[in-house]
Design a protein around this motif. Structure first.
Motif, PDB file in Angstrom:
ATOM      1  N   SER A  34     -27.281 -44.860  35.350  1.00 32.27           N
ATOM      2  CA  SER A  34     -27.375 -46.316  35.272  1.00 32.27           C
ATOM      3  C   SER A  34     -26.329 -46.884  34.313  1.00 32.27           C
ATOM      4  CB  SER A  34     -28.775 -46.656  34.768  1.00 32.27           C
ATOM      5  OG  SER A  34     -29.215 -47.832  35.356  1.00 32.27           O
ATOM      6  N   PHE A  35     -25.668 -47.960  34.740  1.00 31.38           N
ATOM      7  CA  PHE A  35     -24.670 -48.629  33.904  1.00 31.38           C
ATOM      8  C   PHE A  35     -25.081 -50.082  33.726  1.00 31.38           C
ATOM      9  CE2 PHE A  35     -22.641 -45.153  36.109  1.00 31.38           C
ATOM     10  CZ  PHE A  35     -21.815 -44.577  35.172  1.00 31.38           C
ATOM     11  N   VAL A  36     -25.219 -50.519  32.482  1.00 31.10           N
ATOM     12  CA  VAL A  36     -25.617 -51.910  32.244  1.00 31.10           C
ATOM     13  C   VAL A  36     -24.429 -52.827  32.552  1.00 31.10           C
ATOM     14  CG1 VAL A  36     -26.355 -53.570  30.483  1.00 31.10           C
ATOM     15  CG2 VAL A  36     -27.310 -51.264  30.511  1.00 31.10           C
ATOM     16  N   GLY A  37     -24.729 -53.931  33.221  1.00 32.60           N
ATOM     17  CA  GLY A  37     -23.675 -54.909  33.518  1.00 32.60           C
ATOM     18  C   GLY A  37     -23.400 -54.995  35.001  1.00 32.60           C
ATOM     19  N   ASN A  38     -22.308 -55.649  35.345  1.00 30.09           N
ATOM     20  CA  ASN A  38     -21.993 -55.867  36.751  1.00 30.09           C
ATOM     21  C   ASN A  38     -21.107 -54.738  37.307  1.00 30.09           C
ATOM     22  OD1 ASN A  38     -19.485 -56.391  35.737  1.00 30.09           O
ATOM     23  ND2 ASN A  38     -19.565 -58.593  36.115  1.00 30.09           N
ATOM     24  N   TYR A  39     -20.537 -54.971  38.474  1.00 32.54           N
ATOM     25  CA  TYR A  39     -19.748 -53.931  39.146  1.00 32.54           C
ATOM     26  C   TYR A  39     -18.525 -53.530  38.333  1.00 32.54           C
ATOM     27  CZ  TYR A  39     -17.639 -51.380  42.993  1.00 32.54           C
ATOM     28  OH  TYR A  39     -17.104 -50.397  43.775  1.00 32.54           O
ATOM     29  N   ASP A  40     -17.897 -54.508  37.691  1.00 32.01           N
ATOM     30  CA  ASP A  40     -16.696 -54.212  36.907  1.00 32.01           C
ATOM     31  C   ASP A  40     -17.039 -53.316  35.717  1.00 32.01           C
ATOM     32  OD1 ASP A  40     -15.244 -55.847  38.660  1.00 32.01           O
ATOM     33  OD2 ASP A  40     -15.839 -57.626  37.555  1.00 32.01           O
ATOM     34  N   ALA A  41     -18.193 -53.617  35.087  1.00 28.71           N
ATOM     35  CA  ALA A  41     -18.642 -52.790  33.956  1.00 28.71           C
ATOM     36  C   ALA A  41     -18.952 -51.375  34.447  1.00 28.71           C
ATOM     37  CB  ALA A  41     -19.883 -53.407  33.323  1.00 28.71           C
ATOM     38  N   TYR A  42     -19.529 -51.290  35.656  1.00 25.42           N
ATOM     39  CA  TYR A  42     -19.833 -49.981  36.246  1.00 25.42           C
ATOM     40  C   TYR A  42     -18.553 -49.172  36.451  1.00 25.42           C
ATOM     41  CZ  TYR A  42     -19.810 -46.953  40.324  1.00 25.42           C
ATOM     42  OH  TYR A  42     -19.544 -45.931  41.189  1.00 25.42           O
ATOM     43  N   LEU A  43     -17.520 -49.821  36.997  1.00 25.80           N
ATOM     44  CA  LEU A  43     -16.271 -49.090  37.260  1.00 25.80           C
ATOM     45  C   LEU A  43     -15.685 -48.511  35.975  1.00 25.80           C
ATOM     46  CD1 LEU A  43     -14.385 -51.289  39.889  1.00 25.80           C
ATOM     47  CD2 LEU A  43     -15.356 -49.012  40.227  1.00 25.80           C
ATOM     48  N   GLU A  44     -15.723 -49.305  34.920  1.00 28.23           N
ATOM     49  CA  GLU A  44     -15.221 -48.833  33.629  1.00 28.23           C
ATOM     50  C   GLU A  44     -16.052 -47.651  33.132  1.00 28.23           C
ATOM     51  OE1 GLU A  44     -12.591 -49.361  31.756  1.00 28.23           O
ATOM     52  OE2 GLU A  44     -11.863 -50.608  33.409  1.00 28.23           O
ATOM     53  N   GLY A  45     -17.390 -47.831  33.206  1.00 32.75           N
ATOM     54  CA  GLY A  45     -18.305 -46.781  32.739  1.00 32.75           C
ATOM     55  C   GLY A  45     -18.150 -45.506  33.541  1.00 32.75           C
ATOM     56  N   LYS A  46     -18.007 -45.665  34.852  1.00 32.57           N
ATOM     57  CA  LYS A  46     -17.895 -44.510  35.739  1.00 32.57           C
ATOM     58  C   LYS A  46     -16.585 -43.758  35.466  1.00 32.57           C
ATOM     59  CE  LYS A  46     -18.859 -42.065  39.478  1.00 32.57           C
ATOM     60  NZ  LYS A  46     -20.047 -41.259  39.655  1.00 32.57           N
ATOM     61  N   LYS A  47     -15.539 -44.523  35.245  1.00 32.85           N
ATOM     62  CA  LYS A  47     -14.240 -43.900  34.988  1.00 32.85           C
ATOM     63  C   LYS A  47     -14.323 -43.033  33.729  1.00 32.85           C
ATOM     64  CE  LYS A  47      -9.401 -45.124  34.473  1.00 32.85           C
ATOM     65  NZ  LYS A  47      -8.489 -46.143  33.959  1.00 32.85           N
ATOM     66  N   GLU A  48     -14.977 -43.565  32.712  1.00 32.29           N
ATOM     67  CA  GLU A  48     -15.121 -42.833  31.456  1.00 32.29           C
ATOM     68  C   GLU A  48     -16.016 -41.595  31.654  1.00 32.29           C
ATOM     69  OE1 GLU A  48     -13.513 -42.967  28.872  1.00 32.29           O
ATOM     70  OE2 GLU A  48     -14.728 -41.837  27.422  1.00 32.29           O
ATOM     71  N   ALA A  49     -17.113 -41.772  32.412  1.00 29.35           N
ATOM     72  CA  ALA A  49     -18.020 -40.643  32.649  1.00 29.35           C
ATOM     73  C   ALA A  49     -17.289 -39.522  33.386  1.00 29.35           C
ATOM     74  CB  ALA A  49     -19.236 -41.109  33.446  1.00 29.35           C
ATOM     75  N   LEU A  50     -16.436 -39.892  34.357  1.00 27.56           N
ATOM     76  CA  LEU A  50     -15.695 -38.883  35.116  1.00 27.56           C
ATOM     77  C   LEU A  50     -14.655 -38.195  34.235  1.00 27.56           C
ATOM     78  CD1 LEU A  50     -15.160 -40.634  38.584  1.00 27.56           C
ATOM     79  CD2 LEU A  50     -16.780 -38.827  38.017  1.00 27.56           C
ATOM     80  N   ARG A  51     -14.068 -38.976  33.334  1.00 29.63           N
ATOM     81  CA  ARG A  51     -13.066 -38.409  32.426  1.00 29.63           C
ATOM     82  C   ARG A  51     -13.729 -37.350  31.527  1.00 29.63           C
ATOM     83  NH1 ARG A  51     -10.486 -39.019  27.597  1.00 29.63           N
ATOM     84  NH2 ARG A  51     -12.132 -40.342  26.762  1.00 29.63           N
TER      85      ARG A  51
END
Ligand code: ATP
Ligand code: MG
Length: 325
Positions: A227-244
């Motif tokens: 789960s990522f708090v915030g909207n789609y843009d916040a998700y993309l940032e969070g997901k990118k970091e999680a994948l890194r």
């Protein structure tokens, strides 16, 4: 307190499990967008939340008396002769089918049946619910006496949406609600969700819809729900970091594994001194490595850079994962 939670659920239809000890919780008034690549298990997740599918393992904890309604991903199949009113009445949780039968008896001109049903509706207090049913049908731009047969996929989805809404649920589950809908209805739905008093969990690939409605984004990916708090843009940032972070951890693991493989292949001298526990650990590492490869399949672990550069995506596309490669 959560109104519904999944605790360490496991569900498998094939070699790679769809849910591998995944957890997820929905709070009162939540607005959650579910995202993930095709076949990740998003629709299955909604069915688990609805109670239609039971996971093989893990716990599903539901607040007592919680009313849940789900809009299916595909337009409903219409086999028999039925009107919009009769179909939507089936969404009323108690005695909805009586009202549905009543509408059909009117449609068929069966006055004996409609008089008998009318008395039953009176007895069960269903008439009070009819006003709300008519209101929702009207809001979506439909007429109760329209025949379902012959309606387009878009209209059928609106009918299905109306049926989900009339149950006045505490938790509304929407599977790709913007598919087949025209822009006016999408905007209407956005407003509806904003004003809806219950919780809404919806699957969507529509970035602007997610940004307009979601408070958080839950990503279904290789058996887990993050789960990522915030909207789609916040998700993309969070997901990118999680994948890194995942890539760094994987590289570190692979380096250690290759060191251990080199050690086991060493000559007789090393073999004489090798320890059983180190060999057991190496075997476990091999299994873990194999499982990771199986989970990955052909999914390319990268968030789409076009998304991160801020270019908007068109509706009904699936932008955040590159499949294949
Ligand atoms: N009852 C079932 N029996 C066997 N396999 C199933 C069943 N239901 C779903 N699957 C498989 O599980 C996987 C996940 O399906 P699901 O419909 O939940 O994915 P999804 O994320 O909603 O995909 P999409 O984005 O295409 O709608 C798919 O590979 C599907 O074929
Ligand atoms: Mg689906």
């Amino acid at each position: 307190m959560s109104i519904l939670s999944l605790n360490e659920i496991y569900l498998s239809y094939s070699a790679a499990p769809l849910f591998d000890h995944a957890s997820f919780a929905i709070e009162e008034g939540d607005r959650v967008a579910i995202v993930g690549r095709n076949g990740a298990g998003k629709s299955t997740l909604l069915k688990i939340l609805e109670g239609k599918i039971k996971p093989d393992e893990g716990r599903v904890i539901v607040k007592q008396g919680l009313r849940v309604a789900r809009l299916e991903q595909d337009p409903p199949m219409v086999s028999e002769k039925m009107t919009v009113g009769a179909y939507c009445a089936l969404g009323i949780p108690e005695n909805g089918e009586l009202l549905s039968k009543y509408y059909m008896s009117i449609e068929q001109g069966d006055s004996a049946q409609s008089i008998s049903l009318s008395a039953k509706l009176e007895e069960h207090g269903v008439w009070q619910k009819e006003g709300e049913l008519q209101r929702i049908i009207g809001l979506i731009g439909l007429k109760p006496d329209t025949q379902l047969k012959g309606l387009s996929g878009g209209w059928l989805r609106k009918v299905a949406l109306a049926r989900a809404l009339v149950s006045n649920p505490d938790l509304l589950l929407l599977d790709e609600p913007t598919n087949h809908l025209d822009i006016t209805t999408i905007e209407w739905l956005q407003e509806f969700i904003k004003n809806f008093k219950g919780a809404v969990v919806f699957i969507s690939h529509d970035r602007s819809f997610i940004n307009a409605v979601a408070q958080r984004v839950a990503d279904v990916d290789r058996g887990k729900i993050l789960s990522f708090v915030g909207n789609y843009d916040a998700y993309l940032e969070g997901k990118k970091e999680a994948l890194r972070m995942e890539e760094i951890a994987n590289k570190d693991f692979d380096r250690r594994l290759s060191e251990e493989e080199a050690w086991i292949r060493k000559g007789i001298k090393a073999r004489l001194t090798r320890s059983d526990s180190r060999i057991r650990r190496l075997k476990a590492m091999r299994v873990e490595h194999k499982e990771r490869r199986a989970r990955l399949g052909n999914v390319n672990l990268r968030v789409d850079d076009r998304e991160l550069s801020g270019k908007s995506c068109s509706r009904n596309t699936k932008p955040w994962f590159k499949d294949g490669g």
